[in-house]
Motif scaffolding. Structure first.
Motif, mmCIF file in Angstrom:
data_model
loop_
_atom_site.group_PDB
_atom_site.id
_atom_site.type_symbol
_atom_site.label_atom_id
_atom_site.label_comp_id
_atom_site.label_asym_id
_atom_site.label_seq_id
_atom_site.Cartn_x
_atom_site.Cartn_y
_atom_site.Cartn_z
ATOM 1 N N UNK A 196 0.846 -1.203 0.000
ATOM 2 C CA UNK A 196 0.000 0.000 0.000
ATOM 3 C C UNK A 196 0.880 1.252 0.000
ATOM 4 N N UNK A 197 1.920 1.253 0.836
ATOM 5 C CA UNK A 197 2.817 2.408 0.909
ATOM 6 C C UNK A 197 3.571 2.616 -0.393
ATOM 7 N N UNK A 198 4.007 1.503 -0.992
ATOM 8 C CA UNK A 198 4.724 1.608 -2.256
ATOM 9 C C UNK A 198 3.824 2.157 -3.359
ATOM 10 N N UNK A 199 2.583 1.677 -3.405
ATOM 11 C CA UNK A 199 1.638 2.178 -4.399
ATOM 12 C C UNK A 199 1.334 3.648 -4.196
ATOM 13 N N UNK A 200 1.241 4.063 -2.949
ATOM 14 C CA UNK A 200 0.975 5.471 -2.650
ATOM 15 C C UNK A 200 2.131 6.351 -3.127
#
Length: 682
Positions: free
Chosen positions: A344-348
């Motif tokens: 999720x953090x990487x996608x953000x």
């Protein structure tokens, strides 16, 4: 058109080793501002000297200027490294650098020195018309034909020292190797929490640990717990002054030159499992989109539950080892949740314009004697990406926390590419069929995504990497282009990076309510620490890169005559750089290419011949014809070809990547400055 010869320009003299040179003005903005210095126009200047010149001629058609040196303002080569030679019972030094002139007479009272030894000489005179350059013996490194002496000389030339001064070791030995009860008073007690470290299998210095829970509102509570080195290394002490001078740890092959003595880096500061350790914790509450909605920074005491390795975590996340899943059943659910949050953090980060620029990295495997026996390519697994994402989140959170509090910080800054670099990248990718419309984060990422899976993927990734500015440290918050982060600092590795230690001190002063007393001193220390850390980072990177070349070349000495399939990673007028299995890169000289002549097309980065061409990304079968562990040079020929005399390319002829991942420092890529190599002895 002739210029006013009385008008002096100040800048650097750059020798070529071929008689002529160049002058780079200190206020120049591009290569177009440089001046050509014909043979004998350098006067008494040596490569790297700060000089004054006058322009003697300017071509009105091209604007190219010719100049001559009028005086040397400051000498750059106060110490010169080279190989001893004996002539007429006198000792002379032949400099390793082909850019430095002639031989240097060595004055020493030491005996038992022999021709063929590599040494360092402290310059006492740069010579004149009737006198040779002279210097005094300063250090010896051993036989010049051995890789070990080359490595020792590289470390010495970059001011990297293995031994710590006596006063530093005295202070270190006085520090207890257990956490004292008094030190835990007033700290947030997290010893009952499930906290784990994830590092390389051979790592011994654990400066970061992580935890993950869910709160009553279904939000993630991510804890990033960093070794509280500032508790033991206080400002102005011998330990601190030595750490400041070193700036960073230096890693190569199976060795490390640490920033802090081992009793600290591997001992009381390391977050070893099942023992109490002091930490600085950044505890972030994140919603399901990965946004930080709340955070807390606290001095804490933790007890790591498990010392995990990347290899084991990758197997657990992939479900590849049932026995391992049983062994770690108590942390496996948290590990899977961590993996989900990291994605999720990487996608953000990707959506906001952060670059996902990953390149291959070679790892030298050594035997028990320190000899290179294998070279493998390292790629990030899911657990490496997980730790990277969490470290990035903590670094951003801390930087924003200090910025909004109006307090100083040693920021990690990365400015957007210059127009010159952007134009060069656009010209390089155009022949590949890509039109780079914008060189912002999304535009560069589109280019990287376009190249993914194609033969030129690695080449395009390297082009983008080289188009970026160098990340550095600064007391002013200038943002981080590569991460698309408005606030960014280094908080997560104080055992091996001085800027992180400074950030910890600032946070600790605030948390302890001592800012009114300590703030002025810490504020004054920030710009000095930022500049010193940037300089020492560059020295460490160059040392690691040059030393790795020597290990790779020594490994390749056992593979002379063998054939390899590789791809072209660099194209120059003098030949092709080819990377083969394991990440070993060598030079295929233009003289070894058949059916010439070959012409270099700089715009298309191509060698063009009568019946074909060579360009970036092309696959090629080559044969190793030579490898020199002393210089680090590896030479290739085409299978069945005739070896040509080796040619050493000048350092500036082969561009080097200069940006690496910014989180924990695993893997070579655009984001980061300093890599901490898993699988190293620490």
């Amino acid at each position: 058109m002739f210029m006013n010869q009385s008008e002096e320009l100040m800048g650097k003299y750059q020798a070529t080793g071929r008689g002529f040179g160049f002058f780079i003005p200190q206020d120049g903005t591009s290569r177009a501002d440089d001046c050509f210095l014909p043979p004998r126009a350098q006067g008494s200047a040596w490569n790297g000297d700060t000089v004054a010149v006058v322009v003697t001629e300017e071509d009105p058609a091209t604007g190219r200027r010719t100049a001559r040196v009028t005086r040397v303002v400051e000498r750059a080569n106060k110490t010169v490294i080279g190989v001893l030679e004996k002539h007429d019972h006198a000792l002379w030094l032949k400099p390793d650098s082909e850019r430095l002139p002639g031989l240097i007479q060595v004055v020493t009272k030491r005996r038992n020195l022999h021709s063929g030894e590599r040494v360092a000489v402290s310059m006492t005179s740069f010579g004149g018309d009737r006198h040779p350059p002279m210097g005094t013996l300063k250090e010896t490194f051993g036989p010049a034909d051995k890789r070990q002496s080359a490595v020792a000389a590289i470390l010495y030339s970059h001011d990297v020292h293995r031994e710590f001064p006596p006063e530093v070791m005295d202070q270190t030995m006085a520090i207890p190797q257990f956490v004292q009860t008094a030190a835990m008073v007033g700290r947030l007690d997290l010893r009952d929490k499930t906290v784990i470290t994830i590092d390389g299998a051979s790592s011994k210095d654990f400066d970061d640990a992580v935890s993950l829970e869910e709160d009553g509102q279904g939000r993630w509570v991510l804890g990033v717990h960093i070794a509280d080195v500032s508790h033991y290394v206080q400002l102005g002490t011998p330990l601190d002054l030595e750490a400041y001078e070193r700036g960073t740890s230096v890693y190569f092959a199976d060795q490390v030159v640490p920033m802090l003595p081992e009793a600290l880096s591997n001992g009381i500061c390391s977050l070893n499992p099942q023992v109490d350790r002091l930490a600085l914790s950044c505890i972030m509450t994140l919603d399901k989109s990965g946004a930080v909605v709340d955070h807390k920074i606290a001095k804490s005491v933790i007890r790591s539950t498990e010392r995990m390795t990347y290899g084991d975590c990758n197997k657990l996340l992939a479900g590849e080892d049932p026995a391992l899943a049983v062994k770690y059943a108590h942390i496996l659910p948290m590990l899977k949740d961590m993996d989900s949050l990291a994605k999720v953090l990487d996608g953000r980060r990707r959506r906001r314009g952060g670059l996902d620029l990953e390149t291959q990295e070679s790892q030298v495997v050594c035997d028990e004697n320190g000899e290179p026996v294998a070279v493998v390519l390292r790629r990030q697994g899911e657990s490496e990406k997980l730790i990277e994402a969490f470290m990035l989140a903590a670094n951003e959170c801390v930087a924003e926390h200090l910025a909004k509090a109006g307090k100083p910080c040693v920021y990690r800054v990365h400015e957007k590419p210059s127009q010159e670099k952007t134009d060069a990248l656009r010209a390089m990718v155009a022949p590949l069929g890509y039109d780079l419309k914008t060189a912002d984060g999304p535009g560069l990422q589109k280019l990287l995504d376009w190249a993914k899976g194609k033969p030129e993927e690695g080449a395009v990734s390297m082009m983008v990497l080289r188009s970026l500015m160098k990340a550095r440290y600064d007391g002013e918050n200038l943002g981080h282009f590569g991460l698309a982060a408005p606030f960014y600092c280094h908080f997560t590795s104080p055992i091996r990076r001085y800027p992180d230690l400074m950030v910890h001190r600032i946070l600790t002063s605030l948390l302890d309510g001592k800012w009114d007393k300590e703030g002025r001193k810490l504020t004054a220390a920030v710009p000095r620490a930022a500049l010193q850390s940037s300089q020492r980072e560059l020295a460490a990177q160059e040392s690691e890169r040059e030393i790795e070349k020597r290990y790779l070349a020594e490994y390749m000495t056992h593979h002379i005559g063998e054939k390899f399939t590789g791809s072209i990673t660099g194209v120059t007028r003098f030949g092709l750089f080819v990377m083969v299995a394991g990440g070993v890169e060598g030079l295929l000289p233009v003289e070894a290419l058949p059916e010439g002549p070959w012409e270099y097309d700089e715009a298309r980065i191509t060698l063009q011949g009568p019946n074909g061409h060579y360009t970036l990304g092309m696959e090629l079968e080559v044969e190793c014809s030579a490898a020199d562990p002393v210089s680090g040079q590896v030479d290739f020929i085409l299978p069945g070809g005739v070896p040509v005399p080796p040619r050493k390319p000048k350092k500036e002829e082969r561009p080097k990547p200069s940006h690496r991942k910014e989180g924990k420092g695993r893997g070579r890529s655009m984001h980061v400055p300093r890599r901490r190599k898993g699988g190293k002895k620490r």
